[in-house]
Design an enzyme around this catalytic site. Structure first.
Site, mmCIF file in Angstrom:
data_model
loop_
_atom_site.group_PDB
_atom_site.id
_atom_site.type_symbol
_atom_site.label_atom_id
_atom_site.label_comp_id
_atom_site.label_asym_id
_atom_site.label_seq_id
_atom_site.Cartn_x
_atom_site.Cartn_y
_atom_site.Cartn_z
ATOM 1 N N ASP A 9 0.794 -1.198 0.172
ATOM 2 C CA ASP A 9 -0.012 -0.035 -0.038
ATOM 3 C C ASP A 9 0.725 1.119 -0.067
ATOM 4 O O ASP A 9 2.018 1.119 0.357
ATOM 5 C CB ASP A 9 -0.829 -0.053 1.328
ATOM 6 C CG ASP A 9 -1.800 1.244 1.275
ATOM 7 O OD1 ASP A 9 -2.367 1.668 0.341
ATOM 8 O OD2 ASP A 9 -1.836 1.856 2.447
ATOM 9 N N ASP A 11 -0.136 4.892 1.171
ATOM 10 C CA ASP A 11 -0.711 5.993 2.384
ATOM 11 C C ASP A 11 -0.482 5.041 3.605
ATOM 12 O O ASP A 11 -1.069 4.058 3.796
ATOM 13 C CB ASP A 11 -1.762 6.436 2.217
ATOM 14 C CG ASP A 11 -2.123 7.127 0.884
ATOM 15 O OD1 ASP A 11 -1.128 7.770 0.423
ATOM 16 O OD2 ASP A 11 -3.207 6.966 0.254
#
Length: 148
Positions: A9, A11
């Protein structure tokens, strides 16, 4: 021999979201209160999480690596800003290896490193490594687990 696949991922895993928020004016913060991820250009303002680039470089030696991120639906620049961020900060590791989806459970891999259960992360078919959890509080703990 095929390498195992890791999805990262962005963020909260590779990218320090708050570092982008900190660069916004008070007026913009107020205008987008409660939906700060919709600020056009915000994703281009963010800095890498300390240790993330080094960790990815180590893992890329032993794993097939991809980014799997979500782009806020109401932010017209988010997807392109995220790709530009990857080009700027990740030294070519993820060249044409960025997947943008609101349904992470649809991707097939061995591991997903994500800080949040949303967008299908908790339903990922491989192992979800929750960054920031008690078991995986930081990059060092993730590296020890994946490179053991």
């Amino acid at each position: 021999m095929n390498k195992k696949r890791i999805f990262f991922d962005m963020d909260g895993v590779l990218v320090d979201f708050q570092s982008g928020v900190d660069k916004l004016s008070e007026e913009v913060k107020e205008e987008y209160k409660g939906r700060i991820d919709e600020v056009p250009g915000i994703f281009s303002l963010m800095q890498p999480i300390p240790g993330a680039l080094e960790a990815v470089q180590l893992l890329a030696k032993n794993y097939d690596v991809y980014i799997l991120t979500t782009s806020p639906w109401n932010n017209p620049t988010a997807a392109s800003d995220k790709v530009e961020w990857v080009k700027k900060h990740m030294n070519g590791i993820f060249h044409k290896r960025v997947v943008i989806s609101h349904h992470k459970e649809l991707c097939i891999g061995d591991y997903l490193i994500d800080d949040n259960a949303k967008n299908g992360a908790s339903e990922f078919s491989g192992e979800w490594i929750q960054m920031g959890s008690k078991q995986f509080p930081d990059w060092d703990s993730i590296l020890k687990y994946l490179l053991m």
